[in-house]
Design an enzyme around this catalytic site. Structure first.
Site, PDB file in Angstrom:
ATOM      1  CE  LYS A 145       8.305  -1.518 -11.392  1.00 44.90           C
ATOM      2  NZ  LYS A 145       7.914  -2.221 -10.055  1.00 44.90           N
ATOM      3  NE  ARG A 167       5.582   5.650  -2.264  1.00 47.20           N
ATOM      4  CZ  ARG A 167       4.971   6.531  -1.356  1.00 47.20           C
ATOM      5  NH1 ARG A 167       3.659   6.251  -1.087  1.00 47.20           N
ATOM      6  NH2 ARG A 167       5.855   7.446  -1.024  1.00 47.20           N
ATOM      7  CB  CYS A 202      -8.345   6.631   6.460  1.00 43.68           C
ATOM      8  SG  CYS A 202      -9.594   7.377   5.542  1.00 43.68           S
ATOM      9  CE  LYS A 231      14.807  10.478   3.111  1.00 39.16           C
ATOM     10  NZ  LYS A 231      14.245   9.453   4.074  1.00 39.16           N
ATOM     11  CB  VAL A 232      17.139  12.471  -2.886  1.00 39.69           C
ATOM     12  CG1 VAL A 232      16.717  11.943  -4.444  1.00 39.69           C
ATOM     13  CG2 VAL A 232      18.410  13.522  -3.060  1.00 39.69           C
ATOM     14  CB  SER A 233      11.289  12.077  -3.025  1.00 36.54           C
ATOM     15  OG  SER A 233      10.229  11.429  -3.616  1.00 36.54           O
TER      16      SER A 233
END
Length: 250
Positions: free
Chosen positions: A22, A102, A126, A171-173
């Protein structure tokens, strides 16, 4: 059922089908926004998130079709998904859609790369401090995009198109790596992503993008380099099997 009793000692044998990942499928689907030709994905898992993202992409003008079952096909095998973004009709991703998933925020990269503009809701709307997307914003800004936050939306504009640059993540993302890598494929010049995510899903996305005509090297390492090209074309790509599911069986 309160418990499952397993009695070991017997030899195991046979073949187990592994679903497409996924976490690889979602960015691959979003990559369809980068070309006006058809991107065909095979071994797509039959999951609610996949169906949800299909609806989100259709909001931008992506036509889609799902190939039906064929004689001799394993009923557990993944499906084949055809995505065609011949024309982007809407560069806005509204809150009611982004809030459900997300990963749908990642459309910001392909949209601004191809259309030079995007208006994408923050995943938390918001609500200040909810689901930050700083790495995405900083990365696109490094590529020359003009960015404003308006009423819970990230508004991105790049009138002259994105420009290659050095993007160093503090930072790792994984999500930011996906997004900046997709955006950089259509940026002019070379982009270097430093402290990039190295997951197999990132490698799988790079493999698909290269099949579409992108020029990428270094995937699977902490430094990825992308040489932008004027346009990408359609391709056929098999989603990598899910490593977590594989490990669970093992």
């Amino acid at each position: 059922m309160d418990s499952i009793k397993v009695i070991g000692g017997g030899e195991l044998n046979g073949t187990i089908p592994i679903s497409g990942a996924k976490n690889a499928t979602l960015p691959l689907m979003i990559a369809s926004l980068l070309t006006d030709e058809t991107l065909t994905l095979t071994n797509v898992p039959r999951l609610r998130d996949v169906a949800q993202l299909t609806q989100i992409l259709s909001n931008h003008g992506v036509d889609y079709s799902v190939n039906g079952k064929r004689n001799g096909q394993d009923e557990l095998a993944g499906q084949t998904l055809n995505l065609t973004a011949r024309e982007i009709v809407d560069t806005t991703a509204p809150y009611e859609l982004v809030s459900k998933m997300r990963a749908s925020f990642w459309v910001v990269g392909p949209l601004v790369a191809r259309c030079h503009e995007a208006r994408v809701s923050l995943p938390g709307g918001c609500a200040i401090g909810t689901r930050p997307v700083d790495f995405f914003i900083d990365g696109l800004s490094a590529l020359g995009a003009q960015i404003e936050i308006e009423a819970g939306y990230v508004v991105v504009r790049a009138p002259g198109g994105l420009k290659g640059a050095r993007v160093a993540f503090p930072k790792v993302s994984v999500g930011a790596t996906h997004t900046i890598m997709m955006a950089a494929t259509l940026a002019s010049g070379e982009t270097e992503i430093v402290n990039a995510a190295r997951e197999p899903e990132v490698v799988d996305l790079a493999k698909c993008l290269k099949a579409m005509g992108a020029r990428i090297e270094g995937e699977g390492t902490s430094t990825i380099r992308i040489q932008g090209v004027p346009r990408l074309h359609g391709a056929r790509h098999a989603v990598v099997p899910d490593r977590i599911e594989t490990g669970t069986y093992a």
